[in-house]
Motif scaffolding. Structure first.
Motif, PDB file in Angstrom:
ATOM      1  N   ILE A   1       0.735  -1.338  -0.193  1.00 27.41           N
ATOM      2  CA  ILE A   1      -0.030   0.010  -0.036  1.00 27.41           C
ATOM      3  C   ILE A   1       0.963   1.176   0.013  1.00 27.41           C
ATOM      4  N   GLY A   2       0.685   2.068  -1.049  1.00 31.09           N
ATOM      5  CA  GLY A   2       1.779   3.179  -1.495  1.00 31.09           C
ATOM      6  C   GLY A   2       2.905   2.766  -1.975  1.00 31.09           C
ATOM      7  N   SER A   3       3.205   3.783  -3.149  1.00 30.36           N
ATOM      8  CA  SER A   3       4.238   3.544  -4.016  1.00 30.36           C
ATOM      9  C   SER A   3       5.400   4.445  -4.020  1.00 30.36           C
TER      10      SER A   3
ATOM     11  N   ALA B   1       8.938   5.754  -1.419  1.00 36.09           N
ATOM     12  CA  ALA B   1      10.268   5.134  -1.336  1.00 36.09           C
ATOM     13  C   ALA B   1      10.367   3.585  -0.828  1.00 36.09           C
ATOM     14  N   GLY B   2       9.434   3.694  -0.046  1.00 33.51           N
ATOM     15  CA  GLY B   2       9.252   2.369   0.794  1.00 33.51           C
ATOM     16  C   GLY B   2       8.602   1.486  -0.271  1.00 33.51           C
ATOM     17  N   GLY B   3       7.567   1.733  -0.473  1.00 40.44           N
ATOM     18  CA  GLY B   3       6.690   0.827  -1.311  1.00 40.44           C
ATOM     19  C   GLY B   3       7.349   0.574  -2.753  1.00 40.44           C
ATOM     20  N   GLY B   4       8.084   1.344  -3.310  1.00 40.38           N
ATOM     21  CA  GLY B   4       8.666   0.953  -4.757  1.00 40.38           C
ATOM     22  C   GLY B   4       9.700  -0.130  -4.332  1.00 40.38           C
TER      23      GLY B   4
ATOM     24  N   TYR C   1       0.868  16.200  -5.714  1.00 37.25           N
ATOM     25  CA  TYR C   1       0.934  16.413  -4.250  1.00 37.25           C
ATOM     26  C   TYR C   1      -0.233  15.952  -3.592  1.00 37.25           C
ATOM     27  N   GLN C   2       0.068  15.594  -2.245  1.00 38.47           N
ATOM     28  CA  GLN C   2      -1.029  15.525  -1.275  1.00 38.47           C
ATOM     29  C   GLN C   2      -1.786  16.945  -0.997  1.00 38.47           C
ATOM     30  N   GLU C   3      -3.037  16.798  -1.109  1.00 43.24           N
ATOM     31  CA  GLU C   3      -3.751  18.004  -1.113  1.00 43.24           C
ATOM     32  C   GLU C   3      -3.200  19.335  -1.908  1.00 43.24           C
TER      33      GLU C   3
ATOM     34  N   ARG D   1      -7.670   4.351  -3.285  1.00 44.63           N
ATOM     35  CA  ARG D   1      -7.290   4.598  -1.731  1.00 44.63           C
ATOM     36  C   ARG D   1      -7.687   3.635  -0.669  1.00 44.63           C
ATOM     37  N   ALA D   2      -6.509   2.996  -0.056  1.00 49.61           N
ATOM     38  CA  ALA D   2      -6.507   1.769   0.720  1.00 49.61           C
ATOM     39  C   ALA D   2      -7.352   2.431   1.764  1.00 49.61           C
ATOM     40  N   ASP D   3      -8.614   1.900   1.966  1.00 50.02           N
ATOM     41  CA  ASP D   3      -9.573   2.499   3.019  1.00 50.02           C
ATOM     42  C   ASP D   3      -9.575   1.807   4.457  1.00 50.02           C
TER      43      ASP D   3
ATOM     44  N   LEU E   1       2.858  -2.102   4.305  1.00 47.52           N
ATOM     45  CA  LEU E   1       2.395  -0.714   4.571  1.00 47.52           C
ATOM     46  C   LEU E   1       3.288   0.569   4.252  1.00 47.52           C
ATOM     47  N   ALA E   2       3.213   1.113   3.108  1.00 48.06           N
ATOM     48  CA  ALA E   2       3.862   2.120   2.634  1.00 48.06           C
ATOM     49  C   ALA E   2       3.302   3.372   2.274  1.00 48.06           C
ATOM     50  N   GLY E   3       2.312   3.697   2.949  1.00 48.35           N
ATOM     51  CA  GLY E   3       1.533   4.978   2.631  1.00 48.35           C
ATOM     52  C   GLY E   3       2.294   6.365   3.057  1.00 48.35           C
TER      53      GLY E   3
ATOM     54  N   ALA F   1      18.610  14.237   8.499  1.00 48.02           N
ATOM     55  CA  ALA F   1      19.196  14.288   7.119  1.00 48.02           C
ATOM     56  C   ALA F   1      17.823  14.030   6.322  1.00 48.02           C
ATOM     57  N   ASN F   2      17.933  14.429   5.047  1.00 47.79           N
ATOM     58  CA  ASN F   2      16.807  14.113   4.197  1.00 47.79           C
ATOM     59  C   ASN F   2      16.677  12.674   4.032  1.00 47.79           C
ATOM     60  N   PRO F   3      15.529  12.287   4.374  1.00 46.89           N
ATOM     61  CA  PRO F   3      14.832  10.801   4.653  1.00 46.89           C
ATOM     62  C   PRO F   3      15.259   9.786   3.573  1.00 46.89           C
ATOM     63  N   GLN F   4      15.071  10.189   2.099  1.00 48.95           N
ATOM     64  CA  GLN F   4      14.876   9.168   1.461  1.00 48.95           C
ATOM     65  C   GLN F   4      15.749   7.832   1.359  1.00 48.95           C
ATOM     66  N   LEU F   5      16.830   8.178   1.434  1.00 52.76           N
ATOM     67  CA  LEU F   5      18.085   6.900   1.352  1.00 52.76           C
ATOM     68  C   LEU F   5      17.893   6.056   2.727  1.00 52.76           C
ATOM     69  N   SER F   6      17.572   6.703   3.843  1.00 52.20           N
ATOM     70  CA  SER F   6      17.299   6.164   5.055  1.00 52.20           C
ATOM     71  C   SER F   6      16.232   4.880   4.695  1.00 52.20           C
TER      72      SER F   6
HETATM   73  C1  LIG Z   1       9.021  18.361  -2.404  1.00 52.38           C
HETATM   74  C2  LIG Z   1       9.799  17.279  -1.591  1.00 52.38           C
HETATM   75  C3  LIG Z   1      11.137  17.187  -1.771  1.00 52.38           C
HETATM   76  C4  LIG Z   1      11.755  16.206  -1.185  1.00 52.38           C
HETATM   77  N1  LIG Z   1      13.190  16.406  -1.332  1.00 52.38           N
HETATM   78  C5  LIG Z   1      14.020  15.244  -0.581  1.00 52.38           C
HETATM   79  C6  LIG Z   1      15.276  15.124  -0.968  1.00 52.38           C
HETATM   80  O1  LIG Z   1      15.828  15.780  -1.694  1.00 52.38           O
HETATM   81  N2  LIG Z   1      16.025  13.933  -0.445  1.00 52.38           N
HETATM   82  C7  LIG Z   1      15.448  13.322   0.593  1.00 52.38           C
HETATM   83  O2  LIG Z   1      15.851  12.342   1.003  1.00 52.38           O
HETATM   84  N3  LIG Z   1      13.895  13.395   0.782  1.00 52.38           N
HETATM   85  C8  LIG Z   1      13.316  14.478   0.225  1.00 52.38           C
HETATM   86  N4  LIG Z   1      11.875  14.417   0.320  1.00 52.38           N
HETATM   87  C9  LIG Z   1      11.307  13.394   1.125  1.00 52.38           C
HETATM   88  C10 LIG Z   1      11.248  11.997   0.569  1.00 52.38           C
HETATM   89  O3  LIG Z   1      10.966  11.845  -0.629  1.00 52.38           O
HETATM   90  C11 LIG Z   1      10.210  11.144   1.424  1.00 52.38           C
HETATM   91  O4  LIG Z   1      10.770  11.232   2.827  1.00 52.38           O
HETATM   92  C12 LIG Z   1      10.060   9.894   1.084  1.00 52.38           C
HETATM   93  O5  LIG Z   1       9.658   9.767  -0.278  1.00 52.38           O
HETATM   94  C13 LIG Z   1       9.149   9.244   1.945  1.00 52.38           C
HETATM   95  O6  LIG Z   1       8.819   7.821   1.394  1.00 52.38           O
HETATM   96  P1  LIG Z   1       7.590   7.000   1.981  1.00 52.38           P
HETATM   97  O7  LIG Z   1       7.573   5.660   1.492  1.00 52.38           O
HETATM   98  O8  LIG Z   1       7.509   7.066   3.488  1.00 52.38           O
HETATM   99  O9  LIG Z   1       6.278   7.672   1.422  1.00 52.38           O
HETATM  100  P2  LIG Z   1       6.081   8.315   0.098  1.00 52.38           P
HETATM  101  O10 LIG Z   1       7.153   8.431  -0.714  1.00 52.38           O
HETATM  102  O11 LIG Z   1       5.445   9.894   0.325  1.00 52.38           O
HETATM  103  O12 LIG Z   1       4.997   7.616  -0.592  1.00 52.38           O
HETATM  104  C14 LIG Z   1       3.546   7.157   0.008  1.00 52.38           C
HETATM  105  C15 LIG Z   1       2.660   7.112  -1.225  1.00 52.38           C
HETATM  106  O13 LIG Z   1       1.673   6.314  -0.596  1.00 52.38           O
HETATM  107  C16 LIG Z   1       0.253   6.801  -1.011  1.00 52.38           C
HETATM  108  N5  LIG Z   1      -0.770   6.586  -0.142  1.00 52.38           N
HETATM  109  C17 LIG Z   1      -0.562   7.179   1.013  1.00 52.38           C
HETATM  110  N6  LIG Z   1      -1.803   6.670   1.869  1.00 52.38           N
HETATM  111  C18 LIG Z   1      -2.423   5.845   0.940  1.00 52.38           C
HETATM  112  C19 LIG Z   1      -3.620   4.845   0.974  1.00 52.38           C
HETATM  113  N7  LIG Z   1      -4.534   5.238   2.123  1.00 52.38           N
HETATM  114  N8  LIG Z   1      -4.068   4.404  -0.170  1.00 52.38           N
HETATM  115  C20 LIG Z   1      -3.275   4.167  -1.240  1.00 52.38           C
HETATM  116  N9  LIG Z   1      -2.096   4.817  -1.127  1.00 52.38           N
HETATM  117  C21 LIG Z   1      -1.687   5.805  -0.182  1.00 52.38           C
HETATM  118  C22 LIG Z   1       0.614   8.092  -1.166  1.00 52.38           C
HETATM  119  O14 LIG Z   1      -0.274   8.791  -2.222  1.00 52.38           O
HETATM  120  C23 LIG Z   1       2.082   8.314  -1.719  1.00 52.38           C
HETATM  121  O15 LIG Z   1       2.155   8.149  -3.013  1.00 52.38           O
HETATM  122  C24 LIG Z   1      11.104  15.416  -0.322  1.00 52.38           C
HETATM  123  C25 LIG Z   1       9.779  15.387  -0.405  1.00 52.38           C
HETATM  124  C26 LIG Z   1       8.994  16.357  -1.013  1.00 52.38           C
HETATM  125  C27 LIG Z   1       7.628  16.085  -1.097  1.00 52.38           C
END
Ligand SMILES: Cc1cc2nc3c(=O)[nH]c(=O)nc-3n(C[C@H](O)[C@H](O)[C@H](O)COP(=O)(O)OP(=O)(O)OC[C@H]3O[C@@H](n4cnc5c(N)ncnc54)[C@H](O)[C@@H]3O)c2cc1C
Ligand code: SF4
Lengths: 165, 552
Positions: free
Chosen positions: B50-52, B54-57, B96-98, B239-241, B280-282, B522-527
């Motif tokens: 659920i969610g595509s 950083a984590g879901g991908g 983007y969200q909202e 939307r995962a409800d 779960l990766a939302g 730090a910016n979280p994506q690689l974590s």
């Molecule tokens: C503008 C911007 C710039 C950023 N720059 C950086 C950067 O330079 N370096 C860095 O490290 N980080 C950066 N980040 C942060 C980083 O991208 C995020 O921390 C990371 O992608 C989070 O991963 P995640 O898997 O937690 O969630 P996300 O990547 O946010 O993915 C969650 C997904 O789940 C989906 N979802 C949520 N709820 C549901 C549901 N109920 N049903 C179905 N789908 C759902 C959402 O629509 C979303 O697509 C940035 C973020 C933004 C917005």
């Protein structure tokens, strides 16, 4: 309509939604879409002083595309935000709350720019967070709608997006 | 100096396929756009993700690679490289969200998060840092997460860096970043080059609207295509409800609501998916919200708690030369100087970086209106902006926020800003102004309703010392949402264990930014990528009854 019995302070503490006042406003407001357009036009004109053309036709055109942009942006928001914005717009377009909360006495189409600016400035620095956030919403919606449009980029020296292909 | 002509300086690597998703779909990869479904639908898989983002991908790629049948559910639309036109007016509502207007409940913090296939990685700014050693050490020592050491995580980060093309940006920084380096050097603050996840980047600067050439190695052009190529099914606009539980607290299925094409409201179509395991990766708002809506067990009241944001302050400088902050890779220089000044759980530290400047983002962030605002906007090409990302979640009084549900079931985030934060905020505004003046700024304006800016460092120092720092007056933004389903050493201390497995729900793995028990610093994506790679490798072995990996 009689003035609802609610003082400004309680009202501001309880929020836009769910107040007696809003219940009254909701009724009246539904009928007057033109008044909403006038309200958004007057508010946009005050927020955009310094960017709007002095030339009347260009100004009218730019304001109406801004108002359309605001409405389009609102339509894309999630339902909970759309209803907050709808509450805010209802309160602003209804004459009683316009005077009571915004302190603008003339109808929006006749309101003086200074008065509208004064209302925005007072909300911006209000001690009631509800009014501050309402100002924030108007600020973001109107300025966002304006600067989203390519025809307004030259004035700020933004060359636009690069050619990719 | 820096050549800010867009597209001039480019990385000397080319990317073979600009739009792998579009090509793959044309070749028959499976994608369902739920907004087009005409009837309720039932599906089945080994694993539902659920969610595509950083984590879901990453989860989708690794689980499909292991031969498992995967369904990847995403609420947002599928937009691909060819759709990205570098327009804010399109990107914010679509991606983007909202519509990029998500805010905390008191509206004091604006939150940027992605809502599209690829999640926030589709719109992020490509900065790629490993979890800082200080953060891992704190997790190990103060939180008991012994397994997560610098050494044990290093191979996972290395693998993800390799997968996603992460390396320090080899090209000269754009002027917006260059001025951070120059100003910092003048005041004796060290800066470094940011590693980015890009291949063949043209240095355009529009990462936040979706990379128009597929250079950014987001999930959209890397792991998700890899998963689909292996047979995974992508369902967008679903939307995962609710998760449906058996009496033994196993998840038996997911109930999804198809969204209408505009993404605002659900249609009347439901999709039910059954699976053995659920990932779960939302993201750190979406994941706790789904568990709350599903009334998931939460015996210790930890769900949705301790949500962290790296609450971020903004400072705008104006220079006599052009800066063109919209052109060139958005984030390439950083300083951790102010993170290292105090103990990790002492007064809050902050990381300094720069944001990209775009007309809507900049105009809506800037305070004020009318002639004053217009004057500031006319300086747009000369504006240089710094951001200070405050490290929250370590100091005993930095408790973060809390995700809860509105009456319509949508998530709301409370995040009180307290004195511990404002004390750091003032230091951050001062540090940024000092660096900007040292770099030659004519004027520096902290983004705060109470000031029009200052024309010298001396004036700024006095002015900022007296600024009333309060919610709504002082602009706070965040693009890094973390926590809410935190890892813990024991069920009393976390929602999930250090492998992301839910303590009470046997067939649920949390795999996104909501895992973090503090902010990252730090910016979280690689974590997220690194932890996801580790945890999902463990899960894949288990689901296939292979011997467990011998890792801590
Ligand atoms: C503008 C911007 C710039 C950023 N720059 C950086 C950067 O330079 N370096 C860095 O490290 N980080 C950066 N980040 C942060 C980083 O991208 C995020 O921390 C990371 O992608 C989070 O991963 P995640 O898997 O937690 O969630 P996300 O990547 O946010 O993915 C969650 C997904 O789940 C989906 N979802 C949520 N709820 C549901 C549901 N109920 N049903 C179905 N789908 C759902 C959402 O629509 C979303 O697509 C940035 C973020 C933004 C917005
Ligand atoms: S700067 Fe960002 S948007 Fe531009 S080409 Fe590089 S990765 Fe893509």
């Amino acid at each position: 309509m009689t003035a609802p019995v609610i003082d400004r302070r309680t009202f501001l503490k309880t929020g836009f939604a769910g107040t007696l006042l809003l219940a009254c406003v909701g009724h009246v407001a539904a009928a007057s879409d033109d008044e909403e357009a006038s309200m958004l036009t007057a508010i946009s004109a005050a927020l955009l002083v310094g960017m709007l053309s002095g030339q009347p036709a260009a100004r009218t055109e730019a304001l109406s595309s801004t108002v359309a942009g605001v409405r389009q942006a609102v339509a894309g928001l999630p339902p909970h935000l759309q209803s907050e914005i709808a509450d805010l717009f209802s309160l602003l377009r209804f004459s009683l709350t316009r005077r009571f909360l915004a302190g603008v006495s003339a109808p929006w189409a006749e309101a003086r720019e200074e008065d509208v600016a004064a209302f925005l400035e007072s909300w911006r620095h209000s001690r009631f967070s509800l009014l501050q956030t309402a100002y924030g919403a108007l600020h973001d919606l109107v300025l966002g709608a304006w600067y989203a449009r390519p025809e307004h980029w030259a004035a700020i020296g933004y060359p636009g997006t690069p050619e990719v292909f | 100096m820096t050549d800010t002509q867009p597209g001039r300086q480019r990385e000397a690597v080319s990317n073979p396929t600009r739009d792998p998703m579009r090509d793959g779909l044309a070749a028959g990869w499976k994608h369902i756009d739920a907004s087009r479904l005409q009837a309720d639908t039932m599906l089945e898989a080994d694993v539902v993700i659920i969610g595509s983002g950083a984590g879901g991908g990453i989860a989708a790629e690794l689980l499909s690679d292991a031969g498992l049948k995967v369904i990847l559910v995403e609420e947002g639309p599928l937009m691909t490289t060819s759709d990205f036109r570098m327009r804010e007016s399109e990107a914010y509502p679509q991606l983007y969200q909202e519509s990029a207007a998500r805010k905390t409940v008191d509206k004091a913090i604006t939150i940027l998060q992605g809502r599209c296939v690829g999640g926030s990685t589709t719109v992020n700014w490509t900065s790629s840092f490993r979890t800082p050693p200080t953060t891992l050490a704190y997790w190990q020592e103060a939180l008991g997460l012994r397994q997560l050491s610098v050494e044990s995580m290093a191979p996972w980060f290395a693998a993800m860096e390799d997968r996603l093309g992460v390396r320090p940006w080899p090209v000269e920084p754009n002027a917006n970043n260059g001025l951070l380096a120059q100003g910092a050097e003048k005041v004796g603050v060290p800066t470094h080059v940011i590693p980015r996840n890009v291949r063949g980047c043209w240095n355009l600067g529009y990462c936040g609207m979706g990379c128009p050439i597929g250079a950014k190695q987001s999930m959209l052009v890397t792991s998700i295509p890899a998963a689909l190529a292996r047979g995974a099914v992508l369902i967008s606009r679903l939307r995962a409800d609710r998760l449906i539980f058996s009496p033994q607290q196993r998840i038996v299925g997911l109930k999804g609501l198809a969204m209408q094409a505009d993404g605002v409201r659900p249609s009347r179509i439901n999709v039910r998916i059954r699976a053995r395991h659920f990932v779960l990766a939302g993201g750190a708002v979406g994941s706790p919200a789904l568990l709350l809506r599903s009334k998931a067990p939460d015996p210790h009241g930890l769900l949705g708690q301790r949500t962290f944001l790296h609450p971020t302050l903004v400072s705008a400088g104006v220079f006599s030369q052009r800066v063109d902050g919209y052109a060139g890779a958005p984030q390439t220089i950083y300083s951790d100087h102010y993170l290292e000044q105090f103990a990790v759980d002492g007064p809050l530290g902050f990381k300094l970086e720069t944001p990209p400047l775009h007309p809507v983002l900049y105009s809506t962030t800037l305070q004020g209106f009318g002639a004053q605002h217009a004057d500031k906007m006319r300086d747009f090409p000369h504006a240089q902006v710094l951001i200070a990302l405050v490290r929250d979640g370590f100091h005993p009084q930095s408790l973060g926020g809390r995700v809860r549900l509105r009456s319509d079931g949508s998530p709301a985030l409370d995040y009180p800003l307290n004195e511990v934060f404002w004390e750091a905020a003032r230091r951050a505004l001062l540090a940024m102004a000092e660096i900007q003046f040292a770099a030659g700024a004519k004027r520096v304006t902290p983004v705060h309703e109470g000031t029009l800016g200052y024309s010298s460092w001396a004036e700024a120092k006095r002015g900022i010392a007296d600024l009333p720092l309060k919610p709504l007056a002082c602009r706070i933004v965040s693009a890094h949402v973390m926590g809410g389903c935190a890892m813990g050493a024991t069920p009393e201390r976390g929602v999930v264990d250090p492998r992301g497995r839910h303590f009470q729900i046997e067939n649920l793995t949390v795999c996104d930014g909501s895992l973090f028990p503090t902010s990252i610093g730090a910016n979280p994506q690689l974590s997220i990528y690194g932890l996801a790679a580790r945890n999902i490798s463990l899960l894949a072995a288990e689901l296939q009854n292979r011997p467990a990996l011998a890792i801590p």
